[in-house]
Design an enzyme around this catalytic site. Structure first.
Site, PDB file in Angstrom:
ATOM      1  N   CYS A  89     -11.321 -15.203 -43.215  1.00 49.77           N
ATOM      2  CA  CYS A  89     -11.947 -14.478 -44.331  1.00 49.77           C
ATOM      3  C   CYS A  89     -10.922 -14.222 -45.422  1.00 49.77           C
ATOM      4  O   CYS A  89     -11.265 -14.108 -46.588  1.00 49.77           O
ATOM      5  CB  CYS A  89     -12.589 -13.181 -43.847  1.00 49.77           C
ATOM      6  N   VAL A 233       8.090  15.728 -49.120  1.00 52.86           N
ATOM      7  CA  VAL A 233       7.508  14.412 -48.886  1.00 52.86           C
ATOM      8  C   VAL A 233       8.597  13.355 -48.998  1.00 52.86           C
ATOM      9  O   VAL A 233       9.234  13.233 -50.049  1.00 52.86           O
ATOM     10  CB  VAL A 233       6.371  14.123 -49.886  1.00 52.86           C
ATOM     11  N   ASN A 236       5.551  10.043 -47.187  1.00 49.27           N
ATOM     12  CA  ASN A 236       4.142  10.365 -47.437  1.00 49.27           C
ATOM     13  C   ASN A 236       3.227   9.872 -46.320  1.00 49.27           C
ATOM     14  O   ASN A 236       2.036   9.659 -46.519  1.00 49.27           O
ATOM     15  CB  ASN A 236       3.677   9.771 -48.780  1.00 49.27           C
ATOM     16  N   SER A 322      10.306   9.468 -42.434  1.00 53.20           N
ATOM     17  CA  SER A 322      11.648  10.022 -42.326  1.00 53.20           C
ATOM     18  C   SER A 322      12.093  10.164 -40.888  1.00 53.20           C
ATOM     19  O   SER A 322      11.290  10.237 -39.961  1.00 53.20           O
ATOM     20  CB  SER A 322      11.725  11.380 -43.020  1.00 53.20           C
ATOM     21  N   PHE A 748     -19.404 -10.075 -39.396  1.00 55.38           N
ATOM     22  CA  PHE A 748     -19.713 -10.012 -37.961  1.00 55.38           C
ATOM     23  C   PHE A 748     -21.078  -9.390 -37.667  1.00 55.38           C
ATOM     24  O   PHE A 748     -21.288  -8.803 -36.612  1.00 55.38           O
ATOM     25  CB  PHE A 748     -18.616  -9.251 -37.206  1.00 55.38           C
ATOM     26  N   ALA A1030     -26.115 -15.740 -36.225  1.00 54.85           N
ATOM     27  CA  ALA A1030     -26.595 -16.451 -35.034  1.00 54.85           C
ATOM     28  C   ALA A1030     -25.888 -17.780 -34.812  1.00 54.85           C
ATOM     29  O   ALA A1030     -26.428 -18.670 -34.155  1.00 54.85           O
ATOM     30  CB  ALA A1030     -28.116 -16.667 -35.117  1.00 54.85           C
ATOM     31  N   SER A1031     -24.697 -17.957 -35.360  1.00 56.28           N
ATOM     32  CA  SER A1031     -23.923 -19.193 -35.208  1.00 56.28           C
ATOM     33  C   SER A1031     -24.685 -20.404 -35.707  1.00 56.28           C
ATOM     34  O   SER A1031     -24.485 -21.521 -35.227  1.00 56.28           O
ATOM     35  CB  SER A1031     -23.521 -19.398 -33.735  1.00 56.28           C
ATOM     36  N   GLN A1124     -12.410 -20.046 -34.884  1.00 57.90           N
ATOM     37  CA  GLN A1124     -13.551 -19.228 -34.480  1.00 57.90           C
ATOM     38  C   GLN A1124     -13.478 -18.874 -33.002  1.00 57.90           C
ATOM     39  O   GLN A1124     -13.797 -17.752 -32.594  1.00 57.90           O
ATOM     40  CB  GLN A1124     -14.848 -19.975 -34.770  1.00 57.90           C
ATOM     41  N   GLU A1191     -20.372 -17.207 -32.378  1.00 53.40           N
ATOM     42  CA  GLU A1191     -20.662 -16.061 -31.528  1.00 53.40           C
ATOM     43  C   GLU A1191     -20.351 -16.246 -30.043  1.00 53.40           C
ATOM     44  O   GLU A1191     -19.913 -15.295 -29.395  1.00 53.40           O
ATOM     45  CB  GLU A1191     -22.140 -15.681 -31.674  1.00 53.40           C
TER      46      GLU A1191
END
Length: 1260
Positions: A89, A233, A236, A322, A748, A1030-1031, A1124, A1191
């Site tokens: 992706c 800080v 942070n 830190s 997904f 659903a592939s 995949q 899937e």
């Protein structure tokens, strides 16, 4: 923060928003600072979402855009990750690139440990990490790849480049990079910047906050005296998340990052004094150097700290957090030469110390170890790395010289109280006595009494936490007794991350013997957008530039699980500067609800809310901050309704179900139970799973200003459904709404139904205001609102013979659907259609119910009910094997698997030949027989470590069971210059559908793929599309592209004849009344064998090896399909072993981000990961004989679950327990440890159910 500054002010959108809390690494950048002391430039990776811009004065920030792009030149890191197929992706890719780039700036030739550490703070939900590691390890001299062996030109990973690659991308996997690396090494302005700013006190004033950065210790003390409540800080990493997620507000913040005294390091023979401002990475590097410099006996403390530092946060966090963080977590028990001792009195509460408000910590002294002094630190966490510990402990003992008598002893625990807890009484009971079994046995009893937890303790896991206090002391005992523990565990698999070098990947092709060299089908071609994703040039929804007058929208959700809405007071919200409007259900001009599977769901709650997170209204403002501030001021009056339902047990008791319920049966189950040798009943609970797509729900709705037209840019899987939803909500025809999807940063299954509802709300805002409106959910909002995988309670009753033949099975599935039906009715149907998995049970019955509860509605997720269905079936098989005392693989493969052409329980005929081939090949490739013997021997020789192995098959139906969904369309343009533009109905979300469509078009048009461009998915170009799910995306859209190209090719036949030398410019259904049908076009088969090693004392496990064999027909693109397979397996591993959604007793979701919800990281890859594709397989039911693969493999992650169960069974045998036992999913360290039933877990008294309110609900 730097992230918003980069994205909104500078328009550098390559740096992504993933979580906002430093937990995912999507926003990783490189920060460079000049170090006056050493006169060098320090480069470190950091999370832009946590870095205040005002803290970066005098620093250089490098983003992914700054290291390379397709217009100039792509950096080798970007190129290699892309060519190794490490970007699917692509949303996480820029962060991965920057983590690796920063490592190379500091260490041009890293080893494998350096690489895995550098990537440890980055999450990926798509790839399974293997290809990312593959690309990065090519920079390591340890790599076994061709480049390291002097064969870069003919590298085995070169493969085929993207058909549309830039001329600035090398054809070779390994392009030269030495000069390109060197030309960027100097930041000449940093030295002058550092000189100019050294004595200047900086003050920044914001709208509500003042940021002060002193330059001297004297100034810092004066500021702290004047503003004692002002926080300090440094990185942070604590204050930042508190402000963002908890609403904390500080009118003044002091940032002493330029106070040199806080960064001074002094070494003495007695130890090292480290400035309190030093980052954890600096401390780690310092201690590593000291361990090498001083005698080993003096490094006990340093080595223990190093062991813990390696697991504390990701690299980005350690680079800025830190050094005082180390103190608060680990050095509780170490004496100090400073005025304040870091002992049991230093910590007085959660996040609180004995320091006065106007006091600061200047430095921390860490002593060397003394003669006879030993120290160990242990931790147990939900994930091996980058996770807060469930329990952490530091233990130090000093023996009297020449004896085993204890002179000093310190034991401290974290995670068992509001602050660090000292086991003072236990230590007192041991000091002065010999360190032996009798002494320690009494210590365990004392410790159990001394450290107790309420059954309702925040964080839950009370029995587990108490058990860990004993188990970790036992580990310390073993190490101090020198009983082989040091040798065994130091070389254990738990430490061997270098085994990533053994990762296997498939590089073959699926080519026909007569196939043309120009035909790309069957070749491992790189994802067509991989380079753009790696350079940050790929545009996602929130990367679209801001429109003129654009507004932002923030959703307001219910805080009650079940209540009437009495009133909605928006008056205060409207007074907030910048707030334009508040959208309620009354503003919806059309339908106020959506109908899915025949059941209505309100777009915005009208009269009643039915879960915490139910969307009630939305605030629209000029900026997101203003909208968020306004949303906090919306006041909703509620009247609680009685009897909220949260669990499936409560739903069963109150008959709270969505209808219809489903049932399917073949044979006569009840009669068969009377004729078998054994009948056994059991159950298993499977928790939900958050999608955790890296890109949260995102959309921009733009009204055109004429003829009621809307353009909607969004991240979704089903643009046509969103188009229809918006049109009906606004009361306009669908032809006025066009939805555009360029790419999706992961989905997904989670970007269909809820996405359309959120798009409807955003569209109403755009409709009402007449301005563009942007909606991007924060991670916590997304997880709260959008739902997850259905948790399921599965019960089975099974009848079987003495030889293992299963003659009858009756299975019940109860799915926790949440407050609306969503896709639950379709999910429970698919559960029943897959309950047989790979087994031919002559008498089989299944019943499934969608339970209506007051939790956020659950929805589709990769596998769509199949992972839940098959887990119950495989658990039943496992119970049969344990009842008979035989091997589960025998019961699965040799006895009950389909063997010949057969009918399923819904009367669909199929041939299991390839299923059996996958099973046999998997056992052969994994060397199952000899490894099973080795595991048995290992378990005999080890009491506290156990190994287990499991092999799991799968038979997965491909396509939608409703025939109308199995359609697709494509629009193909051929331009005069010979270039081709293809548009189709599938959405690209990392699965490589655009790449495959390009390959299909290239074959059918007989032209190079470089001439073909795939445009965005657009409902105006291709109408009435079906969801990418659903592939089936490649199957449906591939045939559409093929048909379109064939038509055009035939039309051009006269042109080709005229100038032959010229050049280019399933009817599926399911009848539930008859309980028969053909719901699937074909099956994808596979098998997976996994081996694990379990630490019985803590429940931690490591996947030693995984072998997968998949039948995917003739792959169109093996590299995409392998990606995949690996990504789905790792996602399944997360589902079954680590990912947990936690809800409070009032239905509030606790787990709303990566700090609470852990998905697999780089550290969770199997140490050896092999994927094999079944050869010689054809599939006449799909394009080019390929098969859907997105899937099915997710369920094979359960092989790790059952391997853990196998290891636990071995541990239970030594505890005198045999036969079936319950291990619910996910098999977390807590469940695994308690199931092992060690002597230490047996010591923990169980809390009486009903006598207390648990911290979290037991879902389902």
């Amino acid at each position: 923060m730097l992230l918003s500054y980069l994205r909104e002010r500078l328009r550098l959108t390559g740096t992504k928003y993933g979580c906002g809390g430093g937990g995912c690494g999507a926003c990783t950048v490189m920060v460079s600072r000049y170090q006056p002391g050493t006169k060098t430039i320090l480069h470190f990776s950091a999370n832009a979402c946590l870095l205040p811009v005002c803290q970066l004065q005098g620093a250089a920030v490098t983003t992914v855009e700054g290291i390379g792009n397709t217009k100039t030149r792509v950096h080798p890191v970007q190129e290699r990750i892309a060519k190794a197929h490490g970007s699917q992706c692509g949303f996480c890719t820029p962060g991965m690139v920057m983590s690796m780039y920063t490592l190379l700036r500091n260490k041009p030739q890293p080893n494998m440990e350096d690489i895995t550490v550098a990537l440890g703070g980055n999450l990926c939900r798509c790839t399974g990490y293997r290809p990312i590691v593959d690309g990065c390890k090519t920079f390591s001299p340890e790599s076994n790849c061709c480049q390291a062996n002097g064969n870069g030109a003919g590298c085995c990973l070169n493969g085929d480049s993207s058909p549309e690659r830039s001329e600035n991308v090398s054809d070779s996997f390994y392009s030269g990079h030495t000069h390109f690396m060197k030309c960027l090494t100097d930041f000449p302005f940093l030295r002058s910047e550092a000189t100019e700013r050294i004595n200047i006190n900086k003050l920044f004033r914001g709208e509500r906050m003042v940021w002060v950065s002193p330059v001297s210790l004297e100034e810092l003390i004066q500021l702290k005296t004047s503003h004692p409540q002002a926080p300090l800080v440094m990185g942070n990493t604590n204050i930042g998340p508190d402000i963002k997620f908890k609403g904390a507000w500080h009118p003044i913040i002091i940032s002493p990052t330029r106070v040199q005294e806080l960064f001074e390091v002094t070494k003495t023979p007695q130890g090292v004094c480290i400035g309190a401002g030093c980052s954890l990475s600096v401390v780690k590097a310092l201690l590593e150097g000291l361990v090498q410099e001083i005698p080993e006996e003096k490094t006990e403390i340093y080595r223990s700290l190093l062991q813990q530092l390696g697991n504390l946060g990701g690299q980005q966090i350690r680079n800025v957090a830190s050094e005082l963080s180390v103190v608060t977590i680990f050095i509780h028990f170490i004496y100090s030469v400073q005025e304040i001792l870091l002992n049991k009195d230093f910590f007085v509460g959660f996040g609180k110390t004995s320091l006065k408000p106007d006091e600061i910590v200047l430095s921390v002294f860490i002593p060397v170890s003394r003669q006879g002094e030993f120290m160990r630190a242990f931790r147990q966490a939900p994930r091996k790395e980058n996770a807060l510990a469930t329990v952490t402990t530091g233990m130090r003992v000093m023996f009297t010289e020449g004896s085993s008598v204890v002179k000093e002893l310190s034991i401290y625990y974290g995670g068992v109280g509001p602050c660090t807890v000292s086991a003072t009484k236990t230590c007192a009971a041991v000091i002065g006595r010999k360190w032996d079994e009798q002494t320690l046995s009494e210590a365990y009893t004392q410790l159990l009494d001394e450290i107790s937890l309420s059954p309702s303790h925040p964080g839950g896991q009370v029995e587990f936490r108490r058990s860990l206090t004993l188990s970790l002391l036992f580990k310390f005992n073993l190490q101090m007794l020198h009983k082989l523990w040091e040798m065994v565990w130091t070389g254990s698999l738990f430490a061997q991350l270098a085994a990533y070098l053994n990762l296997h990947h498939y590089t073959g092709t699926f080519l026909k013997g007569s196939q043309s060299g120009d035909d790309p089908v069957g070749r491992p071609i790189m994802h067509r957008s991989a380079i753009s994703q790696a350079t940050g040039e790929a545009v996602y929804c929130d990367d679209i530039p801001k429109m003129d007058g654009e507004l932002h929208i923030v959703l307001v959700t219910s805080t009650r699980p079940h209540a009437k809405i009495l009133d909605i007071d928006i008056s205060e919200a409207l007074q907030v500067p910048g707030v334009v409007d508040v959208i309620t259900s009354k503003d919806i001009p059309g339908k106020k609800f959506r109908t899915f599977t025949g059941i209505d769901e309100d777009i915005l709650a009208q009269n009643e809310v039915s879960c915490v997170g139910h969307m009630v209204c939305a605030v629209v403002a000029d900026t997101r901050k203003q909208a968020k501030r306004g949303a906090a001021l919306v006041k909703i009056g509620y009247e609680d309704l009685p009897g909220p339902v949260f669990t499936v047990e409560e739903a069963i008791e109150k008959q709270s179900f969505f209808l219809p319920q489903r049932m399917i049966e073949r044979g006569n189950v009840d009669e068969a139970f009377d004729k078998v040798d054994h009948v056994y009943e059991g159950e298993i609970r499977l928790g939900g799973q958050e999608h955790f797509y890296m890109e949260t729900q995102s959309m921009v709705v733009v009204p055109s200003g004429e003829e009621r037209e809307l353009k909607v840019y969004l991240s979704c899987q089903h643009p046509t459904y969103t188009q229809e939803s918006i049109a009906e909500t606004l009361g306009i025809p669908s032809n006025r709404v066009s939805c555009h999807v360029k790419r999706v940063g992961g989905a997904f299954g989670g970007k269909v139904t809820k996405t359309s509802i959120i798009a409807c709300i955003t569209s109403v805002a755009a409709w009402k205001t007449g301005r563009a409106v942007r909606c991007v959910l924060e991670r916590g909002e997304d997880m709260l609102i959008t739902g997850a995988r259905h948790p399921v309670l599965g019960k089975h009753k099974v009848g079987f013979m003495n030889d293992g033949r299963i003659m009858a099975a009756d299975l019940h599935y109860y799915a926790n659907s949440g407050n609306t039906a969503d896709e639950s009715l379709l999910v429970i149907e698919k559960i029943l259609l897959h309950l047989d998995n790979a087994y031919n049970v002559p008498n089989l019955r299944g019943r499934s119910v969608a339970c209506k509860t007051n939790l956020p509605s659950n929805t589709a997720f990769r596998g769509f009910g199949v992972p839940q269905s098959m887990l119950v079936t495989e658990n039943m098989i496992n119970d049969v094997a344990m009842k008979l005392g035989c091997n589960a693989e025998e019961v699965r493969g040799q006895i009950n698997m389909y063997k010949e052409v057969s009918l399923t329980h819904y009367k669909f005929e199929f041939d299991p030949k390839n299923l059996l081939r996958c099973w046999d090949e998997c056992k052969e490739k994994s060397d199952y027989g000899s490894r099973r013997k080795s595991i048995a021997q290992f378990n005999q020789q080890n009491r506290w470590k156990k190994r287990g192995m499991a092999t799991i098959p799968i038979k997965y139906g491909i396509a939608f069971s409703d025939g109308f969904l199995n359609q697709a369309a494509s629009l193909v343009h051929i331009y005069k210059d010979g270039s081709v533009l293809v548009s189709h109905g599938g959405t690209e979300m990392g699965q490589g559908i655009h790449t495959k469509m390009q390959q299909v078009a290239s074959r059918e048009l007989h032209i190079p793929a470089s001439l073909i461009h795939i445009t965005e998915t657009n409902t105006s170009a291709v109408p009435n599309t079906c969801p990418s799910a659903a592939s089936f995306g490649t199957d449906a859209n591939g045939m559409a592209v093929k048909d379109a190209c064939e038509t055009l090719y035939q039309r051009l036949e006269p042109v080709r004849k005229q100038n032959p030398e010229g050049t280019w410019g399933h009817d599926l259904h399911m009848d539930w009344e008859k309980q028969e049908g053909q719901p699937y076009a074909y099956y994808t088969y596979g098998a997976c064998c996994s081996e694990v090693e379990v630490d019985c004392l803590t429940g931690d496990y490591r996947t030693v090896r995984t072998d997968i064999v998949m039948d995917i027909g003739r792959s169109i693109n093996p590299s995409v399909d392998i990606g995949q397979i690996e990504g789905a397996f790792i996602q399944g591993l997360g589902l079954y072993t680590m990912e947990e959604l936690k809800f409070s007793p009032s239905g509030v979701l606790y787990t709303r981000g990566p700090s609470q919800y852990k998905i697999p990281a780089v550290c969770d890859i199997p140490l050896q990961f092999n994927v094999y594709l079944l050869s010689g397989s054809d599939n006449p039911h799909a394009i080019y004989s390929s098969k859907g693969i997105g899937e099915p493999v997710l369920f094979l992650g359960s092989s790790v679950f059952f391997a853990i169960k196998d290891a636990v069974a071995a541990a239970r045998v030594e505890a005198g327990m045999v036969g079936p036992f319950t291990l619910d999913s996910p098999a977390t360290p807590e469940r695994t440890c308690l199931a092992c039933n060690t002597p230490f877990t047996q010591k923990i008294p169980a809390s009486k159910q009903g006598s207390f309110q648990p911290w979290a609900l037991n879902i389902p």
